[in-house]
Scaffold this active site. Structure first.
Site, short mmCIF file in Angstrom:
data_model
loop_
_atom_site.label_atom_id
_atom_site.label_comp_id
_atom_site.label_asym_id
_atom_site.label_seq_id
_atom_site.Cartn_x
_atom_site.Cartn_y
_atom_site.Cartn_z
N ARG A 1 0.84 -1.21 0.00
CA ARG A 1 0.00 0.00 0.00
C ARG A 1 0.87 1.25 0.00
NH1 ARG A 1 -5.10 2.02 1.64
NH2 ARG A 1 -5.03 3.75 3.11
N HIS B 1 -8.30 7.86 2.50
CA HIS B 1 -7.99 8.72 3.64
C HIS B 1 -9.09 9.75 3.85
CE1 HIS B 1 -3.39 7.87 3.24
NE2 HIS B 1 -4.02 6.93 3.91
N TYR C 1 3.34 11.22 2.21
CA TYR C 1 4.00 10.60 1.07
C TYR C 1 4.69 11.62 0.18
CZ TYR C 1 1.48 6.44 2.49
OH TYR C 1 1.00 5.38 3.21
#
Length: 542
Positions: free
Chosen positions: A489, A512, A521
């Site tokens: 993921r 999210h 990220y």
């Protein structure tokens, strides 16, 4: 008449003998039985022997034509076989133990074919197949508690257990009755099973060696016996020693009433249980709880158990909830909950640990084989990599979530429990179809897509997926902070960042609820970070 009964005409060539056979009752049943054996490819000589034996079986068992369907017991067959072997009549085969055994065998086979055999015998045959010989089956259904034993075997068969496992269970049941000294059905405690398993394992009997061979007899005895008694609800599991268990159960019921999920309840159970054991070891109790004890426990997790900052913070959150409940119930000093502080967590302080995307692709491709386990795992890996799913979202995928006409797939998000629909990619759909058609135990009747490869065919667990995914990473020498499906993921999110996909799109893709969760990220956007590093800053800074 000869044209109507072709099998007897072919097998009995002597006209006088043929007329005698035609005069015996149950002619149509015998003819149908012989015809079925012929279709199975049995030799002519074998068919002739059965044709000769059947009239004697009918005579000695006193079977007649008509609507009566009274079943024949194995005791009656044994008596008929004994009488057959000691009487004298023309055309009788050679007297020997094998002849008597053949009489019994043919009688049982034919009575089963015409549905006149003892139902207990038939149920045993259907449930577990041939238990070596008719004597073993006789022993099985003459032992006490037949209905309780056979119902469990039928349950195992319905669950999809292999016949050899069911046969082994049937034999273990008999040993369990003997070594547990069961004369009546009663609750059996775990220590009794341990003692019985030890006694049986140290009894060097021919039967045990013949049936069990080299398997771990001790563990086998326990496993089969415990599961049988669990099925009957007669197994007393060893009591788990949890200090202040009533308080713990009360707290778990409280968080369930507040809407806590089963996963939250399970996590809090292990978390608070460990803390209560810590209190007992320190000679304290909830009534004597102090902040210093709580701090000491969290520090011990960090230093001795090597728990990281995030884990310790989660434990502090759980303990605060538990202590607040204790305060509410007036089971501990007041004001403690407000004093529990989490270890400091720095926002965006850690880089997500993820493998290179090429490694993930290599793992997915490597599982595209014809092995049954690989076919299932390939479909799972396709879901994990294409949709960047959490492990629980994969195992909870149901057949009804796949809309093949609309080419969509729906997942129930683990964090908020809300459904999210995605387009069903062709490659993913093909992998799932291949698994469902070739490997999945569809006879299990489960609504979940991914099931265990062996009976009982339950929903696949997160642990099973973790095991094979982590093994693939480790076999390739990949060094990660956390192995398992969540690494895929993270790799997917990092791959999208590096390919210029917007944070908003990635956030929606990952499920999210807040964009800040996805923003972490951005720190691994190596492509754009390299562009920044390549800028000629000389002119800008002067």
């Amino acid at each position: 008449m000869l044209n109507i009964m072709p099998m007897l005409k072919q097998l009995i060539t002597d006209k006088r003998n043929l007329s005698k056979h035609l005069a015996v009752p149950l002619l149509k049943e015998r003819e149908a039985y012989l015809e079925s054996l012929s279709q199975k490819g049995l030799a002519r000589s074998t068919l002739q022997i059965r044709a000769i034996y059947l009239p004697h079986i009918i005579r000695l068992l006193k079977l007649i034509d008509g609507t009566s369907k009274e079943c024949v017991s194995l005791v009656d067959i044994d008596a008929a076989a004994e009488k057959w072997s000691t009487s004298s009549h023309t055309g009788k085969p050679r007297i020997s133990p094998s002849t008597k055994k053949l009489f019994t065998q043919i009688a049982i086979e034919w009575l089963i074919h015409i549905n006149r055999m003892d139902k207990r015998y038939t149920r045993t045959i259907i449930a577990c197949g041939n238990l070596q010989d008719s004597g073993t089956i006789r022993k099985y259904y003459e032992y006490p508690f037949f209905e309780e034993r056979i119902s469990y075997l039928e349950h195992m068969r319905a669950e999809g257990f292999k016949p050899y496992v069911i046969r082994r269970t049937a034999i273990y049941q008999l040993h369990a009755i003997d070594f547990l000294h069961l004369t009546t059905l009663r609750k059996v405690e775990h220590y009794e099973i341990e003692a019985a398993a030890y006694a049986w394992n140290n009894t060097n009997t021919t039967a045990k060696n013949k049936v069990i061979g080299r398997i771990l007899a001790f563990n086998g005895f326990k496993w089969h016996t415990i599961n049988w008694l669990k099925h009957l609800k007669l197994y007393e599991a060893p009591a788990e020693c949890i200090p202040w268990k009533d308080i713990l159960i009360s707290y778990l019921d409280y968080i369930t009433e507040l809407g806590g999920s089963n996963a939250t309840r399970t996590m809090r159970y292990y978390m608070i249980r460990k803390f209560l054991c810590f209190l007992e070891a320190k000679g304290s109790s909830p009534q004597k709880l102090t902040l210093s004890l709580i701090d000491e426990y969290i520090n011990e997790l960090s230093k001795n158990d090597k728990r990281n900052r995030v884990t310790c913070a989660n434990v502090a959150t759980g303990l605060r909830s538990f202590v607040n409940y204790l305060e509410q119930m007036q089971w501990c000093p007041q004001g403690l909950g407000m004093g529990i502080r989490q270890p400091r967590r720095y926002k965006l302080g850690e880089l997500p640990s993820s493998p290179e995307w090429n490694v993930v692709k290599d793992i997915v491709i490597s599982k595209d084989t014809d092995l049954p386990t690989d076919i299932r795992n390939h479909a799972i890996l396709m879901l994990l990599s294409v949709y960047s799913l959490r492990c629980s979202e994969v195992i909870n995928l149901k057949l009804k979530d796949l809309d093949w006409r609309a080419e969509t797939i729906q997942f129930i998000r683990a964090k908020n429990g809300k459904p999210q629909v995605f387009p069903l990619k062709k490659e993913v759909g093909n992998a799932i179809i291949r698994y469902i058609r070739k490997v999945r135990p569809n006879q299990a009747g489960s609504g979940y897509v991914f099931l265990c490869m062996r009976a009982p065919y339950r929903k696949l667990s997160c642990g099973a997926i973790y095991n094979f995914v982590s093994a693939e990473f480790k076999n390739r020498g990949v060094e990660l902070e956390h192995y398992g499906p969540h690494a895929i993921r993270k790799a997917g999110a990092t791959h999208m960042i590096n390919n210029g996909v917007s944070l908003k799109t990635i956030s929606a893709h990952l499920g999210h609820q807040q964009l800040d969760t996805t923003r972490i990220y951005a720190k691994v956007d190596l492509v754009n970070l390299r562009k920044v590093a390549d800028i000629d800053w000389k002119g800008v800074l002067t």
